[in-house]
Enzyme design. Structure first.
Site, PDB file in Angstrom:
ATOM      1  N   GLU A 149      -6.603  -9.349   3.564  1.00  0.00           N
ATOM      2  CA  GLU A 149      -5.770  -8.503   4.564  1.00  0.00           C
ATOM      3  C   GLU A 149      -5.654  -9.385   5.788  1.00  0.00           C
ATOM      4  O   GLU A 149      -6.872  -9.578   6.268  1.00  0.00           O
ATOM      5  CB  GLU A 149      -6.235  -7.208   4.777  1.00  0.00           C
ATOM      6  CG  GLU A 149      -5.831  -6.231   3.844  1.00  0.00           C
ATOM      7  CD  GLU A 149      -6.164  -4.621   4.098  1.00  0.00           C
ATOM      8  OE1 GLU A 149      -6.101  -4.509   5.467  1.00  0.00           O
ATOM      9  OE2 GLU A 149      -6.624  -3.997   3.307  1.00  0.00           O
ATOM     10  N   ASN A 183      -6.783   1.407   2.596  1.00  0.00           N
ATOM     11  CA  ASN A 183      -7.424   2.696   2.861  1.00  0.00           C
ATOM     12  C   ASN A 183      -6.936   3.655   2.060  1.00  0.00           C
ATOM     13  O   ASN A 183      -7.795   4.707   1.575  1.00  0.00           O
ATOM     14  CB  ASN A 183      -7.316   3.163   4.216  1.00  0.00           C
ATOM     15  CG  ASN A 183      -7.863   2.215   5.454  1.00  0.00           C
ATOM     16  OD1 ASN A 183      -8.690   1.537   5.084  1.00  0.00           O
ATOM     17  ND2 ASN A 183      -7.559   2.263   6.668  1.00  0.00           N
ATOM     18  N   GLU A 206       0.923  -1.073   0.181  1.00  0.00           N
ATOM     19  CA  GLU A 206      -0.077   0.131   0.034  1.00  0.00           C
ATOM     20  C   GLU A 206       0.663   1.085   0.142  1.00  0.00           C
ATOM     21  O   GLU A 206       1.959   1.278   0.615  1.00  0.00           O
ATOM     22  CB  GLU A 206      -0.688  -0.007   1.340  1.00  0.00           C
ATOM     23  CG  GLU A 206      -1.787   1.105   1.495  1.00  0.00           C
ATOM     24  CD  GLU A 206      -2.863   0.925   2.618  1.00  0.00           C
ATOM     25  OE1 GLU A 206      -2.895  -0.031   3.072  1.00  0.00           O
ATOM     26  OE2 GLU A 206      -3.591   2.121   2.459  1.00  0.00           O
ATOM     27  N   GLN A 238       1.404  -6.480   5.713  1.00  0.00           N
ATOM     28  CA  GLN A 238       1.919  -6.037   4.121  1.00  0.00           C
ATOM     29  C   GLN A 238       3.128  -6.829   3.885  1.00  0.00           C
ATOM     30  O   GLN A 238       3.379  -7.664   4.451  1.00  0.00           O
ATOM     31  CB  GLN A 238       1.597  -4.811   3.890  1.00  0.00           C
ATOM     32  CG  GLN A 238       0.392  -4.236   4.182  1.00  0.00           C
ATOM     33  CD  GLN A 238       0.097  -2.584   3.884  1.00  0.00           C
ATOM     34  OE1 GLN A 238       0.960  -2.017   3.135  1.00  0.00           O
ATOM     35  NE2 GLN A 238      -0.962  -2.160   4.236  1.00  0.00           N
ATOM     36  N   TYR A 258      -6.957  -8.718  11.535  1.00  0.00           N
ATOM     37  CA  TYR A 258      -5.918  -8.276  12.248  1.00  0.00           C
ATOM     38  C   TYR A 258      -5.849  -8.996  13.593  1.00  0.00           C
ATOM     39  O   TYR A 258      -6.914  -9.050  14.133  1.00  0.00           O
ATOM     40  CB  TYR A 258      -5.409  -6.969  11.943  1.00  0.00           C
ATOM     41  CG  TYR A 258      -5.178  -6.542  10.597  1.00  0.00           C
ATOM     42  CD1 TYR A 258      -3.971  -6.816  10.175  1.00  0.00           C
ATOM     43  CD2 TYR A 258      -6.059  -5.783  10.061  1.00  0.00           C
ATOM     44  CE1 TYR A 258      -3.621  -6.347   8.808  1.00  0.00           C
ATOM     45  CE2 TYR A 258      -5.722  -5.261   8.711  1.00  0.00           C
ATOM     46  CZ  TYR A 258      -4.551  -5.528   8.174  1.00  0.00           C
ATOM     47  OH  TYR A 258      -4.022  -5.177   6.835  1.00  0.00           O
ATOM     48  N   ASN A 266     -12.226  -0.790  -0.958  1.00  0.00           N
ATOM     49  CA  ASN A 266     -11.753  -1.534   0.278  1.00  0.00           C
ATOM     50  C   ASN A 266     -12.305  -1.121   1.530  1.00  0.00           C
ATOM     51  O   ASN A 266     -12.633   0.211   1.850  1.00  0.00           O
ATOM     52  CB  ASN A 266     -10.165  -0.762   0.269  1.00  0.00           C
ATOM     53  CG  ASN A 266      -9.239  -1.236   1.522  1.00  0.00           C
ATOM     54  OD1 ASN A 266      -9.280  -2.691   1.834  1.00  0.00           O
ATOM     55  ND2 ASN A 266      -9.250  -0.158   2.565  1.00  0.00           N
ATOM     56  N   GLU A 267     -12.596  -1.975   2.241  1.00  0.00           N
ATOM     57  CA  GLU A 267     -13.268  -1.842   3.580  1.00  0.00           C
ATOM     58  C   GLU A 267     -14.293  -0.782   3.823  1.00  0.00           C
ATOM     59  O   GLU A 267     -14.115   0.045   4.581  1.00  0.00           O
ATOM     60  CB  GLU A 267     -12.118  -1.736   4.831  1.00  0.00           C
ATOM     61  CG  GLU A 267     -11.130  -2.816   4.729  1.00  0.00           C
ATOM     62  CD  GLU A 267     -10.290  -2.590   6.034  1.00  0.00           C
ATOM     63  OE1 GLU A 267     -10.070  -1.545   6.702  1.00  0.00           O
ATOM     64  OE2 GLU A 267      -9.421  -3.568   6.271  1.00  0.00           O
TER      65      GLU A 267
HETATM   66  O1  AHR Z   1      -3.080  -2.825   6.071  1.00  0.00           O
HETATM   67  C1  AHR Z   1      -3.381  -1.578   6.792  1.00  0.00           C
HETATM   68  C2  AHR Z   1      -4.816  -1.057   6.845  1.00  0.00           C
HETATM   69  O2  AHR Z   1      -5.753  -2.033   7.277  1.00  0.00           O
HETATM   70  C3  AHR Z   1      -5.338  -0.893   5.144  1.00  0.00           C
HETATM   71  O3  AHR Z   1      -4.975   0.373   4.868  1.00  0.00           O
HETATM   72  C4  AHR Z   1      -6.803  -1.183   5.763  1.00  0.00           C
HETATM   73  O4  AHR Z   1      -7.430  -1.723   4.643  1.00  0.00           O
HETATM   74  C5  AHR Z   1      -6.780  -1.909   6.882  1.00  0.00           C
HETATM   75  O5  AHR Z   1      -7.475  -1.270   7.784  1.00  0.00           O
END
Ligand code: AHR
Length: 503
Positions: free
Chosen positions: A292, A72, A27, A352, A244, A172-173
């Site tokens: 992700e 994001n 990103e 990432q 995450y 995205n999200e």
């Molecule tokens: O990977 C970091 C961020 O985590 C990304 O930009 C977003 O999609 C997620 O919230």
């Protein structure tokens, strides 16, 4: 002592492993691009300004597909800013991370870099502040060879052949209130469906990913999936999952149990997809893209302060979580979870790849180094290709503070028929006991142990650094293979890779 028994049969299959489950993500965030993969003037930079030390590590991981440019970031991305002569590119404020995007590195540079890295691109379109026409313009620029404006623009930019990007994320999200241009499920569903329809008219060869929930804990999960898929189901090929994990409570035992939440997430998304399939009387089965995933919590507080107090910097140090040994064990558990769901999970991106919550780190004035999480990912990507086997596993169990019936040993096997190799990935997640592990591999007659690699450590908090790696795999010699029964003692909190072969 904990105990686990695994029974393998090459005819009991989950599915062929889609290599794209070993994807990753770059990103425009922090030092992922600038001073990460791209740093002209660095001693290791090649003729394009790409760091060769980083490229070598990326290539070692054999990452097949890389998501770009966000995250994001994509929700206010103006792709036109990032192409054409560098002298004409304008800097723009990035609202997601409150930094300054110079646009010195853009789409064309990323396409060149992924070619050198041996990876395909998973491209995301901006459905935050933009919409259908911009997504179409970008697709035309990337994939078409027509006598049309944006195809011609690409050629004018010196790229004759289209990039032929196959995989596209529809935003995205979009369920997240933090997202620039955040939408309700109904709003997103309509926009994503209409964008998907139009994109597939322009290039029917593409595959599309509809945005799912940003985590299993989102209050709108799984209603978000049900409402959006009502609209997008017929036009898309995958739905995304993001999650995450962290250990802010410093509760290692419970941290290792969090793949139970991941399994619940995967099962619920599959159930929701299949409910919509049934409701629509559709013949199509939708697959999953866990695009992700990682451990992310170490640097969150300092990152928030940095963004608040020092906005609009170029390539600041953001999301530079330094991973410890227990993070590597969780990453191993996640990879085992993915392999167990390869019948529906076809893509996944470790978020990432470089500097930002990443397995690979760089020093601006120095070299590149491997974080602890590099190793389980490396092993799974290298040896986890072939057919995931539906093994029968019996493991002793324990309870953690927030989870019950947690298996001590989590394991899965992948059979590579072509290479005549079979690899068992096994994690002993007990924080208290070693585990006696027995695997019945009698159906693999004539196979011997090629090697047995493990990550073991008594210190859960030990980390790697540019100055040295304290967490690296060791080669185990204490095991037995007799009459098709493999036995070994899996150390408590360990990642184990047992490779059998015929040659
Ligand atoms: O990977 C970091 C961020 O985590 C990304 O930009 C977003 O999609 C997620 O919230």
């Amino acid at each position: 002592m904990a105990k686990a028994k695994m029974l393998l049969d090459k005819d009991f299959k989950i599915a062929e492993v889609d290599k794209r489950i070993y994807g990753s993500f770059i990103e425009h965030l922090g030092r992922a691009v600038y001073n990460g993969i791209y740093q002209p003037g660095h001693a290791c930079a090649d003729e394009d300004g790409f760091r060769k030390d980083v490229l070598e590590l990326v290539k070692e991981l054999e990452v097949p597909i890389i998501r770009y440019p966000g995250g994001n970031f994509v929700s206010n991305f103006f792709w036109e800013d990032s192409v054409g002569p560098k002298a004409d590119r304008k800097p723009r404020l990035d609202l997601a991370w409150r930094t300054l995007e110079t646009n010195e590195f853009g789409l064309g540079e990323f396409a060149k870099w992924t070619k050198k890295a041996g990876a395909d691109i998973m491209m995301a379109v901006n459905l935050g502040t933009r919409g259908i026409s911009d997504a179409l313009n970008l697709l035309e620029y990337c994939n078409l060879d027509a006598n049309s404006h944006y195809s011609a623009l690409r050629r004018n930019h010196g790229v004759q052949e289209p990039y032929h990007i196959k995989t596209w994320c529809l935003g995205n999200e979009m369920d997240g209130p933090w997202q620039t241009g955040h939408k309700t499920a109904a709003e997103y569903g309509r926009l994503a469906a209409e964008t998907a329809k139009a994109m597939k008219v322009m290039d029917p060869s593409i595959e599309l990913v509809s945005c799912g929930s940003s985590s299993v804990d989102m209050p709108t999960f799984p209603e978000w999936e049900a409402v959006t898929l009502e609209e997008t189901y017929d036009y898309v090929d995958y739905i995304s999952l993001h999650n995450y994990y962290g250990n802010a409570e410093n509760d290692t035992e419970d941290f290792f149990a969090k793949t139970q939440d991941m399994e619940r997430f995967i099962h619920t998304v599959i159930a929701t997809c299949d409910y919509i399939k049934a409701k629509k009387r559709s013949k199509k089965t939708l697959n999953l893209s866990f695009d992700e995933w990682n451990v992310w919590f170490h640097a969150t507080q300092s990152d928030n302060e940095e963004m608040e107090k020092h906005p609009w910097q170029i390539a600041p140090h953001l999301l530079e979580d330094i991973y410890d040994f227990e993070d590597a064990i969780l990453v191993g558990l996640i990879l085992v979870t993915f392999l167990k769901h390869t019948d529906r999970l076809k893509m996944a991106c470790l978020a990432q790849l470089v500097n930002v919550i990443a397995p690979i780190m760089t020093e601006n004035e120095g070299g590149a180094w491997k974080q602890t999480i590099y190793y389980p990912f490396l092993h799974a990507s290298k040896f986890g290709r072939g057919t995931a086997l539906q093994s029968v596993v019996h493991s002793t169990m324990h309870d953690s503070s927030k989870h019950s019936d947690v298996t001590d040993v989590e394991s899965v096997a992948v059979y590579n028929e072509e290479k005549e190799e079979v690899t068992i990935f096994a994690v002993n997640r007990s924080v208290k006991e070693d585990a006696l592990f027995e695997a019945d591999v009698t159906c693999f007659e004539g196979y011997h142990v090629i090697e047995y690699l493990a990550l073991e450590n008594d210190d859960m908090k030990v980390t790697n650094a540019i100055t040295g790696e304290k967490v690296t795999p060791c080669r185990k010699t204490q095991y037995q293979l007799s009459d098709g029964i493999f036995t070994a003692n899996l150390k408590k909190c360990s990642w184990n890779v047992i490779r059998f072969g015929r040659k």
